[in-house]
Design a protein around this motif. Structure first.
Motif, mmCIF file in Angstrom:
data_model
loop_
_atom_site.group_PDB
_atom_site.id
_atom_site.type_symbol
_atom_site.label_atom_id
_atom_site.label_comp_id
_atom_site.label_asym_id
_atom_site.label_seq_id
_atom_site.Cartn_x
_atom_site.Cartn_y
_atom_site.Cartn_z
ATOM 1 N N ILE A 258 -5.202 27.210 23.423
ATOM 2 C CA ILE A 258 -5.578 26.524 24.653
ATOM 3 C C ILE A 258 -4.321 25.906 25.240
ATOM 4 O O ILE A 258 -3.610 25.150 24.560
ATOM 5 C CB ILE A 258 -6.643 25.448 24.391
ATOM 6 N N LEU A 259 -4.026 26.246 26.486
ATOM 7 C CA LEU A 259 -2.839 25.768 27.185
ATOM 8 C C LEU A 259 -3.267 24.733 28.205
ATOM 9 O O LEU A 259 -4.081 25.023 29.097
ATOM 10 C CB LEU A 259 -2.129 26.936 27.865
ATOM 11 N N VAL A 260 -2.743 23.524 28.082
ATOM 12 C CA VAL A 260 -3.032 22.442 29.025
ATOM 13 C C VAL A 260 -1.787 22.189 29.851
ATOM 14 O O VAL A 260 -0.695 21.991 29.294
ATOM 15 C CB VAL A 260 -3.464 21.157 28.286
ATOM 16 N N GLU A 261 -1.943 22.202 31.160
ATOM 17 C CA GLU A 261 -0.828 21.956 32.073
ATOM 18 C C GLU A 261 -1.132 20.716 32.894
ATOM 19 O O GLU A 261 -2.160 20.654 33.587
ATOM 20 C CB GLU A 261 -0.626 23.163 32.992
ATOM 21 N N GLY A 262 -0.263 19.714 32.786
ATOM 22 C CA GLY A 262 -0.527 18.453 33.468
ATOM 23 C C GLY A 262 0.732 17.734 33.892
ATOM 24 O O GLY A 262 1.851 18.133 33.565
ATOM 25 N N ASP A 263 0.531 16.674 34.621
ATOM 26 C CA ASP A 263 1.609 15.821 35.111
ATOM 27 C C ASP A 263 1.420 14.434 34.517
ATOM 28 O O ASP A 263 0.361 13.821 34.712
ATOM 29 C CB ASP A 263 1.542 15.759 36.645
ATOM 30 N N PRO A 264 2.365 13.949 33.722
ATOM 31 C CA PRO A 264 3.750 14.421 33.592
ATOM 32 C C PRO A 264 4.043 15.251 32.349
ATOM 33 O O PRO A 264 5.196 15.598 32.102
ATOM 34 C CB PRO A 264 4.521 13.111 33.500
ATOM 35 N N VAL A 265 3.055 15.616 31.532
ATOM 36 C CA VAL A 265 3.341 16.208 30.230
ATOM 37 C C VAL A 265 3.939 17.606 30.328
ATOM 38 O O VAL A 265 4.658 18.040 29.437
ATOM 39 C CB VAL A 265 2.058 16.233 29.357
ATOM 40 N N GLY A 266 3.650 18.339 31.410
ATOM 41 C CA GLY A 266 4.083 19.731 31.500
ATOM 42 C C GLY A 266 3.086 20.632 30.799
ATOM 43 O O GLY A 266 1.880 20.483 30.973
ATOM 44 N N GLN A 267 3.585 21.571 29.998
ATOM 45 C CA GLN A 267 2.716 22.492 29.267
ATOM 46 C C GLN A 267 2.614 22.087 27.801
ATOM 47 O O GLN A 267 3.621 21.855 27.142
ATOM 48 C CB GLN A 267 3.252 23.924 29.341
ATOM 49 N N VAL A 268 1.375 22.021 27.303
ATOM 50 C CA VAL A 268 1.118 21.746 25.889
ATOM 51 C C VAL A 268 0.132 22.804 25.399
ATOM 52 O O VAL A 268 -0.912 23.019 26.018
ATOM 53 C CB VAL A 268 0.514 20.346 25.686
ATOM 54 N N MET A 269 0.465 23.482 24.299
ATOM 55 C CA MET A 269 -0.429 24.521 23.793
ATOM 56 C C MET A 269 -0.937 24.166 22.408
ATOM 57 O O MET A 269 -0.175 23.730 21.543
ATOM 58 C CB MET A 269 0.260 25.891 23.753
ATOM 59 N N PHE A 270 -2.238 24.375 22.216
ATOM 60 C CA PHE A 270 -2.902 24.154 20.940
ATOM 61 C C PHE A 270 -3.297 25.520 20.393
ATOM 62 O O PHE A 270 -4.016 26.274 21.060
ATOM 63 C CB PHE A 270 -4.140 23.278 21.129
ATOM 64 N N TYR A 271 -2.855 25.831 19.187
ATOM 65 C CA TYR A 271 -3.003 27.184 18.651
ATOM 66 C C TYR A 271 -3.523 27.136 17.226
ATOM 67 O O TYR A 271 -3.144 26.246 16.443
ATOM 68 C CB TYR A 271 -1.644 27.891 18.669
ATOM 69 N N GLY A 272 -4.382 28.083 16.875
ATOM 70 C CA GLY A 272 -4.823 28.169 15.489
ATOM 71 C C GLY A 272 -6.054 29.036 15.353
ATOM 72 O O GLY A 272 -6.514 29.657 16.313
ATOM 73 N N PRO A 273 -6.624 29.092 14.139
ATOM 74 C CA PRO A 273 -7.831 29.893 13.909
ATOM 75 C C PRO A 273 -9.006 29.301 14.672
ATOM 76 O O PRO A 273 -9.292 28.110 14.568
ATOM 77 C CB PRO A 273 -8.030 29.811 12.392
ATOM 78 N N GLY A 274 -9.681 30.157 15.431
ATOM 79 C CA GLY A 274 -10.718 29.668 16.326
ATOM 80 C C GLY A 274 -12.126 29.758 15.786
ATOM 81 O O GLY A 274 -13.065 29.371 16.480
ATOM 82 N N ALA A 275 -12.321 30.268 14.596
ATOM 83 C CA ALA A 275 -13.671 30.404 14.065
ATOM 84 C C ALA A 275 -13.592 30.544 12.555
ATOM 85 O O ALA A 275 -12.508 30.584 11.974
ATOM 86 C CB ALA A 275 -14.363 31.622 14.686
ATOM 87 N N GLY A 276 -14.769 30.610 11.933
ATOM 88 C CA GLY A 276 -14.829 30.784 10.486
ATOM 89 C C GLY A 276 -15.181 29.508 9.765
ATOM 90 O O GLY A 276 -15.104 28.406 10.312
ATOM 91 N N ALA A 277 -15.558 29.666 8.502
ATOM 92 C CA ALA A 277 -16.034 28.529 7.725
ATOM 93 C C ALA A 277 -14.976 27.441 7.598
ATOM 94 O O ALA A 277 -15.244 26.259 7.863
ATOM 95 C CB ALA A 277 -16.458 29.006 6.337
ATOM 96 N N GLY A 278 -13.759 27.815 7.201
ATOM 97 C CA GLY A 278 -12.728 26.815 6.956
ATOM 98 C C GLY A 278 -12.316 26.036 8.187
ATOM 99 O O GLY A 278 -12.416 24.789 8.215
ATOM 100 N N PRO A 279 -11.848 26.697 9.250
ATOM 101 C CA PRO A 279 -11.395 25.972 10.434
ATOM 102 C C PRO A 279 -12.480 25.121 11.080
ATOM 103 O O PRO A 279 -12.238 23.957 11.434
ATOM 104 C CB PRO A 279 -10.927 27.090 11.365
ATOM 105 N N THR A 280 -13.672 25.684 11.260
ATOM 106 C CA THR A 280 -14.723 24.932 11.940
ATOM 107 C C THR A 280 -15.215 23.779 11.076
ATOM 108 O O THR A 280 -15.455 22.669 11.570
ATOM 109 C CB THR A 280 -15.895 25.864 12.304
#
Length: 434
Positions: free
Chosen positions: A287-309
């Motif tokens: 998920i890429l969030v673009e804002g002022d003043p932070v700029g671009q911040v990306m959150f990355y990782g496993p999106g499903a499954g027993a462990g991550p959720t």
């Protein structure tokens, strides 16, 4: 201080949560203070991958919600009903709720938030979007000082796996879907994933958090990958793009009363290969969030499954447990979206939005066809970034065009004119492009 937890559902995610709660060794010390009191299941005789406290299994979910020893109710059963009714019943009983149910929150979040605020309990939803990726709390708190311009993401692992395989191996959609089902990445009925509904639920939640208002789930323009042709994935690669199912919420400005005007959509999208989201492959989400003043911040990782959720669910449980320790169970905080419901949000019609576009035309293989197509685009005020002809079959050609950013209404007018050309057999594909 021991806090009782009740679990609604013991499927993949529920079993993951139960495993964490019943094996606290080596985890945060507060996990040892959580006691799994009751677990609602459909079939108590079914073999389970986790050992549960004796007598904790029940078939009636009301025995979980109404148990006085249960202080936090965890809903991981999925579906709209009876999940919505059980969540509201738990709230009415003065119990905080943790849920991974994006469908319920996307459609009934405002009702649930109002009920929880009135009762003074919490409803936390970190696991509803992005599996193990922490995105809900950052949008509510860490990025709260920003003006969010755009939230875009790859938030469905099934479709991302399919598109990654199609790009890497040139395989067709149907072939890869069957493989994903065999591997357990796709359901037997994959419609919610491949038609874009799951991603639309999630972007509705993220948009509400980012822009401070209720998002009409039914109004989100949604297109999945179920009609995507492998040749468009291949042509995109030749032109320097990758195809991803992208969910986007973009701030288009404010109306006269200060309400946010938003473009919220889900569709297959061509991303330039250097784009931060272009390299997100397999079942991973980002998920890429673009804002002022932070700029671009990306959150990355496993999106499903027993462990991550399950990780995200237990994080929410610990969040509530910590508040119980300090303030007692009746904390009185606006629970679901904290302070985020602070303005009205409206979705703009697609004709009033601007995008770059990928178009594949099937045409006669004759001299002058590209010129006529270019004239149609030019007459409608559409600027072309590139236009390429690929070999077709039996006297036909395939012409792929990528436009510069243009108002959707102008682009559609150009397509109407192009479709009317006698040399054009079909508009074979039309995709958004970043």
């Amino acid at each position: 201080m021991t806090i009782g937890v009740g679990l609604l559902g013991l499927g993949t995610v529920g079993a993951g949560v139960a495993s964490i709660l019943t094996n606290p060794q080596g985890r945060h010390p507060m996990v040892a203070d959580l006691a799994l009191r009751r677990v609602a299941v459909r079939d108590p005789q079914r073999s389970r991958p986790v050992s549960l406290p004796p007598g904790s299994l029940v078939t009636d979910p009301l025995l979980v919600v109404d148990d006085p020893a249960v202080e936090i109710v965890v809903e991981v059963m999925g579906g709209l009903e009876p999940a919505r009714t059980l969540i509201l019943r738990a709230i009415s009983a003065g119990k905080s709720v943790v849920t991974a149910n994006k469908a319920v929150i996307a459609r009934h979040g405002e009702e649930i938030a109002a009920a929880a605020a009135e009762r003074g309990v919490y409803v936390l939803i970190e696991a509803a979007v992005g599996g193990g990726i922490p995105i809900i709390e950052p949008l509510k708190q860490s990025l709260g000082g920003n003006r969010i311009r755009r939230v875009s993401g790859i938030i469905n692992g099934t479709t991302n796996y399919i598109l990654s395989r199609m790009a890497d191996d040139g395989a067709g959609y149907g072939e890869v879907l069957a493989e994903a089902q065999a591997l357990g990445y796709a359901e037997a009925d994959p419609a919610a994933d491949v038609e874009g509904g799951d991603a639309a639920d999630k972007i509705a939640i993220l948009a509400g958090l980012a822009y401070g208002g209720t998002i009409s789930r039914a109004s989100i323009a949604t297109e999945g990958i179920d009609r995507l042709d492998a040749r468009d994935v291949a042509y995109a690669a030749k032109l320097g793009f990758v195809v991803k199912l992208l969910a986007v919420a973009e701030h288009m400005g404010d109306d006269a009363e200060g309400g946010a005007l938003l473009d919220v959509r889900v569709n297959p999208t061509l991303l330039p290969k250097p784009h931060p989201l272009a390299g997100v492959n397999g079942v991973n989400n980002a998920i890429l969030v673009e804002g002022d003043p932070v700029g671009q911040v990306m959150f990355y990782g496993p999106g499903a499954g027993a462990g991550p959720t399950a990780s995200a669910v237990v994080a929410d449980i610990l969040n509530i447990a910590g508040i119980h320790r300090v303030s007692g169970p009746q904390a009185g905080l606006d629970p679901l979206l904290a302070a985020s419901r602070w303005r009205r949000c409206s979705l703009v019609g697609s004709a009033h939005t601007s995008h770059r576009n990928y178009v594949r035309l099937r045409t006669l293989d004759e001299a002058g066809v590209i010129g006529k197509i270019g004239t149609c685009f030019g007459d409608a005020g559409v600027s072309i970034q590139s236009i390429v002809q690929f070999a077709g079959h039996a006297g036909a050609a395939e012409i792929v065009t990528i436009t510069h950013e243009v108002l959707e209404a102008r682009f559609r007018a150009a397509l109407d004119a192009i479709e009317a050309l006698p040399e054009v057999q079909a508009v074979a594909a039309c995709l958004r492009t970043l």
